[in-house]
Write a protein that holds these residues in place. Sequence first.
Motif, PDB file in Angstrom:
ATOM      1  N   LEU A   1       0.819  -1.207   0.000  1.00 58.21           N
ATOM      2  CA  LEU A   1       0.000   0.000   0.000  1.00 58.21           C
ATOM      3  C   LEU A   1       0.856   1.262   0.000  1.00 58.21           C
ATOM      4  O   LEU A   1       0.493   2.269  -0.619  1.00 58.21           O
ATOM      5  N   GLU A   2       1.982   1.203   0.662  1.00 59.88           N
ATOM      6  CA  GLU A   2       2.892   2.348   0.659  1.00 59.88           C
ATOM      7  C   GLU A   2       3.582   2.494  -0.690  1.00 59.88           C
ATOM      8  O   GLU A   2       3.717   3.593  -1.233  1.00 59.88           O
ATOM      9  N   ALA A   3       4.021   1.369  -1.249  1.00 63.42           N
ATOM     10  CA  ALA A   3       4.740   1.398  -2.526  1.00 63.42           C
ATOM     11  C   ALA A   3       3.840   1.786  -3.687  1.00 63.42           C
ATOM     12  O   ALA A   3       4.309   2.337  -4.680  1.00 63.42           O
ATOM     13  N   HIS A   4       2.552   1.478  -3.568  1.00 64.18           N
ATOM     14  CA  HIS A   4       1.622   1.782  -4.660  1.00 64.18           C
ATOM     15  C   HIS A   4       0.896   3.115  -4.450  1.00 64.18           C
ATOM     16  O   HIS A   4       0.177   3.571  -5.323  1.00 64.18           O
ATOM     17  N   GLY A   5       1.100   3.734  -3.326  1.00 63.74           N
ATOM     18  CA  GLY A   5       0.377   4.950  -3.002  1.00 63.74           C
ATOM     19  C   GLY A   5       0.813   6.153  -3.819  1.00 63.74           C
ATOM     20  O   GLY A   5       1.945   6.237  -4.311  1.00 63.74           O
ATOM     21  N   LEU A   6      -0.088   7.113  -3.929  1.00 61.37           N
ATOM     22  CA  LEU A   6       0.194   8.340  -4.678  1.00 61.37           C
ATOM     23  C   LEU A   6       0.987   9.339  -3.842  1.00 61.37           C
ATOM     24  O   LEU A   6       1.774  10.127  -4.370  1.00 61.37           O
ATOM     25  N   GLU A   7       0.794   9.290  -2.530  1.00 53.13           N
ATOM     26  CA  GLU A   7       1.397  10.291  -1.648  1.00 53.13           C
ATOM     27  C   GLU A   7       2.920  10.281  -1.699  1.00 53.13           C
ATOM     28  O   GLU A   7       3.568  11.314  -1.469  1.00 53.13           O
ATOM     29  N   GLN A   8       3.522   9.135  -2.017  1.00 53.80           N
ATOM     30  CA  GLN A   8       4.982   9.050  -2.046  1.00 53.80           C
ATOM     31  C   GLN A   8       5.596  10.015  -3.052  1.00 53.80           C
ATOM     32  O   GLN A   8       6.744  10.443  -2.890  1.00 53.80           O
TER      33      GLN A   8
END
Length: 404
Positions: free
Chosen positions: A357-364
Amino acid sequence: MAKRGAEENIVKEVEGGENQAHPYAFYVSGPRNVSSPNWRDLINSSWKDGNYKRTVIACFIQAVYLLELDRQENKSEENALAPKWWMPFKYKLSQTLIDERDRSIFGAILEWDRSAALADLVLIRPSGAPRAVLALRGTLLKSLTIWRDVEDDLRFFAWESLKGSVRFKVALEALKSVAEKYGSSNVCVAGHSLGAGFALQVGKALAKEGIYVDTHLFNPPSVSLAMSLRNIGEKTGFVWKRLKSMLPSSSSSETEEERGDKSSDENITTNSSSSYGVGLKNWMPSLYGLKNSGVALGEWVPHLYVNKSDYICCSYTDSDGTEENNNSGDKENVGPRNNGQMTAKLFVMSKGNQKFLEAHGLEQWWSDDLELQMAIHNSKIISRQLKSLYTLPPPQQTQGKQPR
């Protein structure tokens, strides 16, 4: 330029108490060190900075997610979350893209807000800032939208194409409309996850007509059944070639017919590799021999942002085996090139093992500690997806040639 920290108090006063603690409020989860346009941009535009541009465009995509959430939660104009993600950058909402199947919002067109800019003494649009941006969201796991979103996810998984979707047609018409209105050089299309899949395909559809728009793809999908079948075909061809090389043979005892059969087999193997799009190495040199191909090489250069820990998009870093470069100091990976021409730019986030979820998130993509590295050249998937651009017949009309 005024930093966002100076604007947070203003934003908090404008937003109601309900939104002050909302995790998706701009001042809560948005970028921390991004500035709003002001009169100084007349001299040196922030939009010329690739990091700034990536950050703002990612915020516009986040706004599309929130447009749909605002709709589902029946938020009023006063307490809506979405507008706060485009207003600081002097843009306004000009059109929402609606999926007629469930009436959900899956995209939006944001245009430069001249009135808001003038209020801050920004007399002209900063250099590099697009007149209009078509932003497309990805899958939203909410009960009102999940079924139609997943339907298109499965469409891509099965066929590696989204052209049969209602959303493809709506997005293509919207992008073509703003390109005709403002000129293709003043327009940008961007998407995240499933939305990146749509953005890639509508951008490529216009490129085939000679209309080249700035394209930014965040975590674009790369896993599909069609791709898996191609990989199986490639591996089968490789195994067969190795097996043949191990079989005993005598060139002196071969008849003329046998030598002809062998030559034919080799041609079939070569043609098979080309048809599966193993890489640009097999077909790129011949492009310059094509006349009136209809597409000038390097005119359309999509930007792809991927995370190695995201299994949905990580396959974009797979090389076709022609060239490698692991200089991590360079932030930009240029895809297949010939005579200095580029076909794509690949930016790779690598932080070691991350949760999906972190790796696929937009916020990164707007985080302060973002580190982009150069990946391998000649991505196999990019080569295959863009190959059709360079094997086209001459276009029938020149409607795609916009004034610049």
